[in-house]
Write a protein that holds these residues in place. Structure first.
Motif, PDB file in Angstrom:
ATOM      1  N   VAL A 170       0.880  -1.169   0.000  1.00 26.47           N
ATOM      2  CA  VAL A 170       0.000   0.000   0.000  1.00 26.47           C
ATOM      3  C   VAL A 170       0.919   1.222   0.000  1.00 26.47           C
ATOM      4  CG1 VAL A 170      -1.704   1.343   1.278  1.00 26.47           C
ATOM      5  CG2 VAL A 170      -1.862  -1.147   1.242  1.00 26.47           C
ATOM      6  N   LEU A 171       0.843   2.009  -1.054  1.00 34.72           N
ATOM      7  CA  LEU A 171       1.644   3.227  -1.141  1.00 34.72           C
ATOM      8  C   LEU A 171       0.716   4.387  -1.472  1.00 34.72           C
ATOM      9  CD1 LEU A 171       4.245   4.916  -1.360  1.00 34.72           C
ATOM     10  CD2 LEU A 171       4.537   4.046  -3.690  1.00 34.72           C
ATOM     11  N   THR A 172       0.795   5.451  -0.714  1.00 36.40           N
ATOM     12  CA  THR A 172      -0.103   6.574  -0.954  1.00 36.40           C
ATOM     13  C   THR A 172       0.552   7.882  -0.555  1.00 36.40           C
ATOM     14  OG1 THR A 172      -2.416   7.257  -0.699  1.00 36.40           O
ATOM     15  CG2 THR A 172      -1.259   6.573   1.310  1.00 36.40           C
ATOM     16  N   ASN A 173       0.001   8.965  -1.095  1.00 36.23           N
ATOM     17  CA  ASN A 173       0.498  10.325  -0.858  1.00 36.23           C
ATOM     18  C   ASN A 173      -0.670  11.165  -0.332  1.00 36.23           C
ATOM     19  OD1 ASN A 173       1.385  13.081  -3.038  1.00 36.23           O
ATOM     20  ND2 ASN A 173       1.983  12.755  -0.935  1.00 36.23           N
ATOM     21  N   PRO A 174      -0.941  11.094   0.988  1.00 40.78           N
ATOM     22  CA  PRO A 174      -2.106  11.800   1.528  1.00 40.78           C
ATOM     23  C   PRO A 174      -1.904  13.312   1.484  1.00 40.78           C
ATOM     24  CG  PRO A 174      -1.220  10.183   3.085  1.00 40.78           C
ATOM     25  CD  PRO A 174      -0.204  10.391   2.026  1.00 40.78           C
ATOM     26  N   PRO A 175      -2.998  14.061   1.574  1.00 44.70           N
ATOM     27  CA  PRO A 175      -2.886  15.521   1.639  1.00 44.70           C
ATOM     28  C   PRO A 175      -2.446  15.960   3.026  1.00 44.70           C
ATOM     29  CG  PRO A 175      -5.160  14.876   1.856  1.00 44.70           C
ATOM     30  CD  PRO A 175      -4.388  13.613   1.607  1.00 44.70           C
ATOM     31  N   TYR A 176      -2.142  17.237   3.169  1.00 48.07           N
ATOM     32  CA  TYR A 176      -1.884  17.820   4.479  1.00 48.07           C
ATOM     33  C   TYR A 176      -2.284  19.278   4.424  1.00 48.07           C
ATOM     34  CZ  TYR A 176       2.385  19.351   2.164  1.00 48.07           C
ATOM     35  OH  TYR A 176       3.267  19.905   1.286  1.00 48.07           O
ATOM     36  N   GLY A 177      -2.611  19.844   5.602  1.00 47.05           N
ATOM     37  CA  GLY A 177      -3.188  21.176   5.663  1.00 47.05           C
ATOM     38  C   GLY A 177      -2.183  22.250   6.027  1.00 47.05           C
ATOM     39  N   GLU A 178      -2.663  23.508   6.031  1.00 50.15           N
ATOM     40  CA  GLU A 178      -1.827  24.661   6.333  1.00 50.15           C
ATOM     41  C   GLU A 178      -2.187  25.266   7.686  1.00 50.15           C
ATOM     42  OE1 GLU A 178       0.861  26.087   4.648  1.00 50.15           O
ATOM     43  OE2 GLU A 178       0.749  24.156   3.669  1.00 50.15           O
ATOM     44  N   ARG A 179      -3.470  25.570   7.891  1.00 46.81           N
ATOM     45  CA  ARG A 179      -3.871  26.107   9.189  1.00 46.81           C
ATOM     46  C   ARG A 179      -3.731  25.034  10.253  1.00 46.81           C
ATOM     47  NH1 ARG A 179      -8.068  30.633   9.424  1.00 46.81           N
ATOM     48  NH2 ARG A 179      -8.250  31.358   7.297  1.00 46.81           N
ATOM     49  N   LEU A 180      -3.566  25.483  11.502  1.00 46.48           N
ATOM     50  CA  LEU A 180      -3.500  24.526  12.600  1.00 46.48           C
ATOM     51  C   LEU A 180      -4.754  23.668  12.630  1.00 46.48           C
ATOM     52  CD1 LEU A 180      -2.008  26.773  15.413  1.00 46.48           C
ATOM     53  CD2 LEU A 180      -0.910  24.784  14.396  1.00 46.48           C
ATOM     54  N   SER A 181      -5.927  24.292  12.412  1.00 44.96           N
ATOM     55  CA  SER A 181      -7.177  23.548  12.474  1.00 44.96           C
ATOM     56  C   SER A 181      -7.261  22.512  11.364  1.00 44.96           C
ATOM     57  CB  SER A 181      -8.364  24.511  12.379  1.00 44.96           C
ATOM     58  OG  SER A 181      -8.277  25.270  11.187  1.00 44.96           O
ATOM     59  N   TYR A 235      -5.268  10.417   8.570  1.00 37.95           N
ATOM     60  CA  TYR A 235      -4.137   9.504   8.722  1.00 37.95           C
ATOM     61  C   TYR A 235      -4.496   8.358   9.672  1.00 37.95           C
ATOM     62  CZ  TYR A 235      -0.799  12.516   6.264  1.00 37.95           C
ATOM     63  OH  TYR A 235      -0.126  13.245   5.316  1.00 37.95           O
ATOM     64  N   GLU A 236      -5.236   8.688  10.716  1.00 37.86           N
ATOM     65  CA  GLU A 236      -5.659   7.648  11.657  1.00 37.86           C
ATOM     66  C   GLU A 236      -6.583   6.647  10.962  1.00 37.86           C
ATOM     67  OE1 GLU A 236      -8.023   7.301  15.911  1.00 37.86           O
ATOM     68  OE2 GLU A 236      -7.087   9.201  15.332  1.00 37.86           O
ATOM     69  N   ALA A 237      -7.512   7.162  10.147  1.00 41.83           N
ATOM     70  CA  ALA A 237      -8.425   6.282   9.413  1.00 41.83           C
ATOM     71  C   ALA A 237      -7.652   5.404   8.435  1.00 41.83           C
ATOM     72  CB  ALA A 237      -9.468   7.111   8.676  1.00 41.83           C
ATOM     73  N   LEU A 238      -6.630   5.980   7.791  1.00 39.94           N
ATOM     74  CA  LEU A 238      -5.787   5.210   6.871  1.00 39.94           C
ATOM     75  C   LEU A 238      -5.147   4.040   7.597  1.00 39.94           C
ATOM     76  CD1 LEU A 238      -4.227   4.783   4.192  1.00 39.94           C
ATOM     77  CD2 LEU A 238      -2.548   6.439   5.038  1.00 39.94           C
ATOM     78  N   GLY A 239      -4.560   4.314   8.752  1.00 37.57           N
ATOM     79  CA  GLY A 239      -3.904   3.251   9.511  1.00 37.57           C
ATOM     80  C   GLY A 239      -4.864   2.160   9.938  1.00 37.57           C
ATOM     81  N   GLU A 240      -6.018   2.566  10.472  1.00 34.09           N
ATOM     82  CA  GLU A 240      -6.991   1.585  10.939  1.00 34.09           C
ATOM     83  C   GLU A 240      -7.498   0.718   9.792  1.00 34.09           C
ATOM     84  OE1 GLU A 240      -7.952   0.783  14.015  1.00 34.09           O
ATOM     85  OE2 GLU A 240      -6.417   2.178  14.727  1.00 34.09           O
ATOM     86  N   GLY A 250       4.379  15.444   3.356  1.00 32.19           N
ATOM     87  CA  GLY A 250       5.088  16.668   3.714  1.00 32.19           C
ATOM     88  C   GLY A 250       4.848  17.045   5.158  1.00 32.19           C
ATOM     89  N   ALA A 251       4.058  16.234   5.876  1.00 31.60           N
ATOM     90  CA  ALA A 251       3.775  16.477   7.299  1.00 31.60           C
ATOM     91  C   ALA A 251       4.033  15.182   8.061  1.00 31.60           C
ATOM     92  CB  ALA A 251       2.331  16.939   7.478  1.00 31.60           C
ATOM     93  N   PRO A 252       5.308  14.783   8.207  1.00 34.87           N
ATOM     94  CA  PRO A 252       5.618  13.471   8.788  1.00 34.87           C
ATOM     95  C   PRO A 252       5.176  13.316  10.238  1.00 34.87           C
ATOM     96  CG  PRO A 252       7.613  14.794   8.518  1.00 34.87           C
ATOM     97  CD  PRO A 252       6.519  15.509   7.801  1.00 34.87           C
ATOM     98  N   GLU A 253       4.856  14.437  10.923  1.00 32.23           N
ATOM     99  CA  GLU A 253       4.391  14.302  12.300  1.00 32.23           C
ATOM    100  C   GLU A 253       3.085  13.520  12.379  1.00 32.23           C
ATOM    101  OE1 GLU A 253       3.053  18.494  10.947  1.00 32.23           O
ATOM    102  OE2 GLU A 253       4.736  17.112  10.643  1.00 32.23           O
ATOM    103  N   PHE A 254       2.340  13.458  11.258  1.00 31.65           N
ATOM    104  CA  PHE A 254       1.097  12.695  11.250  1.00 31.65           C
ATOM    105  C   PHE A 254       1.367  11.191  11.210  1.00 31.65           C
ATOM    106  CE2 PHE A 254      -1.086  16.524   9.232  1.00 31.65           C
ATOM    107  CZ  PHE A 254      -1.659  16.903  10.436  1.00 31.65           C
ATOM    108  N   GLY A 255       2.608  10.793  10.962  1.00 29.86           N
ATOM    109  CA  GLY A 255       2.919   9.379  10.885  1.00 29.86           C
ATOM    110  C   GLY A 255       2.507   8.619  12.130  1.00 29.86           C
TER     111      GLY A 255
END
Length: 724
Positions: free
Chosen positions: A312-323, A332-337, A353-358
């Protein structure tokens, strides 16, 4: 066949992969270089690289290296090269020039001097000179300046090899084809495919990863469907070698489809990009092999015939605002589950581009690769989908609240002095302007990565995510220092300081509520009263950076019909009503924000009959044909950077969708009206075609107030009108 020297370019971070790849084509590595490698081999190896490299951008045949200490030396060096053996006398050429030194600071000037040298070399020999053709030349000459030496070569590829020919849709492409191939190599796809594995991309977009995975597994040359290469009109071209290589590629493609064909499945909840993916698949000749369909990541399930092993290889989006970034943690959590449930025993790779979501994925990453998506730093995270690697995302030290404590007095004094200085200058300015809420500190010092906002006697603090290089305990220690210093300097009760830390929560809590105190307070801005909540939501209900935009609306709204799209808590609508707007309509998809906006308008005495707030999907509403009574003199549109809410008909990606949104909004604007369009996407680029359809003026600079001038890229804003 004589040996030649080649310079093969590639995306930054892919150099070592490229070196391994081209050796299989018969080239021998000479040395690595930033964004490329130098190699030696015969011409057939160079042709093979053009045809088969999945990673290269360009293949440049080295011709000469000349002195370029000054423009005269450069010119003389180019003049001395035998260009008549490369460029047809009656043909055409162009020069691409990269680099600079103290003498040659402009690439256009450097290119011109190279052109002069080439043309004059023909004249000196009494031969007919070739013409210069910026587009579609017979031969492309590459000139690369490094310090005082200029490398000259023939671009055998003629165009960037990442363009395979199957992706022709216009628009911003999220992932180039050769970067997609690099991700597949790093994720171990060739080995997995050889062992009988299958491939899935649950957020496939336009299908680039799927198509590259299929071509790699089926032994299809990436250059097989190219219209032409740069060497075909080069005088040194050997057509018989090239014909033999093309025939070999056709044979291998045919044999690759006769062997075991893995399953290639892609899903995305956006029907528009799936439609584009089907077109790309057809152009790549992979119909019946690659399958894509509209399906959100949460409903991704295992296929009946899928192998026990796969990728499984994917390139999820990531946001700009904190919210927005907080909301995407849910994705990302749904992807993992979903992956853990659907394909145990597989490997998963996530390029982000937002590896903290890993950590939200809920698996331990066994390998991380640093790469670049264009100029954006990114990481490829590898996971083995196994219960033994499962983890519960949590702060390792969340035993309780962080207690204010100063561990380093010298460091804390630096923050104390900076806050005092900012408070003195910004506080005086805010009082004169009638502003009750403003930002007093925005990560001014790298040691304290915080945004500190004053809300009429209370303080709202948001902690920015620390990079991996910062130790978690050190980050918490500095936050504890900040919590001790802030009340002291700002003169508030510590109980009136609200600090929002990085905490992972499940479900809708990620992006809706952090708490349920129900504590609202009323603040004031240019005579408007606005309700904010500092505790329950990640954002407070008032985007402080948009204050100048709201004030502009207030001072220009008299007698105007006002439309507020993606209205959030309706602050702009309040300013319009207070400014004398004849009527207004405010739309948002969130029931919470719709009620909040109604309360804000009522707080300011707005007539609910004239100033309406409705719950609506703005994407669907804008797509409808407007009726004559749905025309507005002033429209404000500040969409989120990204949204995939379950209540929406589609997915909103502001970079991809903004031109459509603007055109749809302009249909509801009166002939002499004004659309104010704004967004917070840091790398946003306005579609150039809008400039020819409308009068477009960027006003970003005038919309950045004094308290946000430390961060002028916080948002961008345009005034858009119909052409006269």
């Amino acid at each position: 066949m004589s040996r030649r020297v080649f310079f093969v370019t590639c995306p930054k971070g892919v150099e070592y992969l490229l070196a391994d790849e081209i050796q299989a084509f018969g080239l021998e590595l000479v040395r690595h270089s930033p964004a490329g490698v130098w190699a030696e081999g015969d011409l057939a190896a160079g042709y093979r690289t053009c045809l088969w490299s999945r990673l290269a951008n360009r293949v440049i045949l080295h011709v000469a290296e000349v002195d370029a200490a000054n423009e005269n030396a450069l010119y003389e060096g180019v003049l001395g090269v035998d260009w008549s053996s490369h460029i047809p006398g009656r043909g055409s050429f162009r020069v691409t020039f990269l680099g600079q030194n103290q003498a040659i600071r402009n690439t256009q000037f450097g290119a011109q001097r190279v052109k002069d040298g080439i043309v004059d070399s023909f004249r000196a020999a009494g031969a007919q000179r070739p013409s210069v053709a910026p587009k579609s030349p017979d031969v492309a000459v590459s000139a690369r300046l490094h310090r005082n030496r200029l490398s000259l070569g023939i671009d055998l590829s003629g165009h960037s090899l990442h363009m395979r020919g199957y992706r022709t849709e216009k628009g911003i492409a999220p992932l180039k084809e050769n970067l997609a191939a690099a991700l597949l190599y790093r994720a171990g796809w060739p080995e997995i495919a050889a062992a009988g594995g299958d491939f899935v991309d649950p957020m496939c977009g336009s299908g680039t990863l799927l198509i590259e995975a299929a071509m790699m597994a089926l032994d299809i040359a990436p250059g097989r469907r190219q219209d032409g290469f740069g060497f075909e009109k080069w005088l040194g071209h050997q057509p018989e070698i090239w014909l033999e290589l093309k025939q070999e590629a056709e044979r291998r493609a045919h044999e690759g489809k006769r062997a075991r064909v893995p399953t290639f499945a892609g899903f995305d909840q956006d029907s528009r990009v799936i439609a584009t993916a089907w077109k790309n698949i057809a152009r790549a000749g992979l119909e019946g092999i690659v399958h894509v369909e509209v399906r959100p990541v949460e409903s991704f399930t295992r296929g009946e015939k899928w192998s026990q092993r796969g990728l499984v290889l994917t390139n999820p989006p990531y946001g700009e605002r904190l919210s927005e970034r907080r909301e995407l943690s849910t994705l990302y959590e749904a992807l993992g589950e979903t992956v853990k449930s659907a394909v145990p025993g597989w490997r998963m790779a996530v390029f982000t581009g937002a590896p903290e979501f890993g950590k939200s994925i809920g698996l331990r990453s066994f390998k991380q690769y640093k790469l670049f998506n264009g100029k954006l730093p990114a990481q490829l995270l590898l996971f083995e989908v196994d219960e033994a690697n499962a983890m519960t995302p949590r702060d390792p030290d969340r035993s309780g609240e962080i207690r204010p404590r100063i561990a380093n007095e010298e460091r804390a004094s630096m923050l104390r002095n900076r806050l005092k200085k900012n408070l003195k200058t910004l506080g005086q300015w805010a009082r004169k302007q009638g502003i009750g809420c403003y930002r007093v500190y925005d990560a001014d010092m790298p040691e304290y990565a915080l945004a500190i906002d004053l809300y009429e006697g209370r303080v709202h603090v948001q902690e920015y995510a620390a990079p991996k290089t910062v130790d978690e305990r050190a980050a918490r220690e500095r936050l504890a220092e900040a919590l001790a210093v802030i009340p002291e300097v700002l003169g508030i009760d510590p109980a009136d300081l609200i600090c929002k830390q990085r905490q992972r929560q499940a479900g809708t809590q990620q992006y809706e509520k952090q708490s349920a105190t129900g504590e609202f307070m009323t603040v004031h801005e240019y005579g408007c009263a606005l309700r904010v909540n500092l505790k329950d939501y990640l954002d407070t209900g008032l985007f402080l950076d948009h204050r100048p935009v709201r004030y502009w609306i207030q001072t220009h709204a008299k007698g105007q019909r006002f439309l507020n799209l993606f209205c959030y808590t309706g602050a702009a609508s309040v300013h319009a009503a207070v400014g004398g707007a004849s009527r207004s309509l405010s739309l948002d998809m969130s029931k919470t924000y719709v009620n909040w906006a109604r309360e804000n308008l009522a707080l300011n005495g707005a007539d609910s009959g004239k100033h309406r707030v409705e719950q609506a999907d703005c994407l669907a509403w804008l797509a409808e044909k407007p009726s004559p009574d749905q025309r507005y003199d002033l429209i404000f549109m500040d969409p989120p950077t990204f949204s995939n809410s379950a209540r929406m008909q589609g997915v909103l990606d502001i970079q991809k969708d903004h031109a459509t949104l603007i055109r749809q909004a302009m249909r509801r604007l009166t002939s002499d009206g004004l659309l104010i369009f704004s967004n917070n996407f840091r790398r946003f680029r306005l579609d150039e075609t809008l400039q020819s359809e409308f009068s477009v003026e960027e006003v970003s600079k005038s919309t950045i107030d004094r308290d946000f001038q430390r961060n002028p890229k916080i948002h961008r804003c345009w005034h858009i009108r119909h052409l006269s």
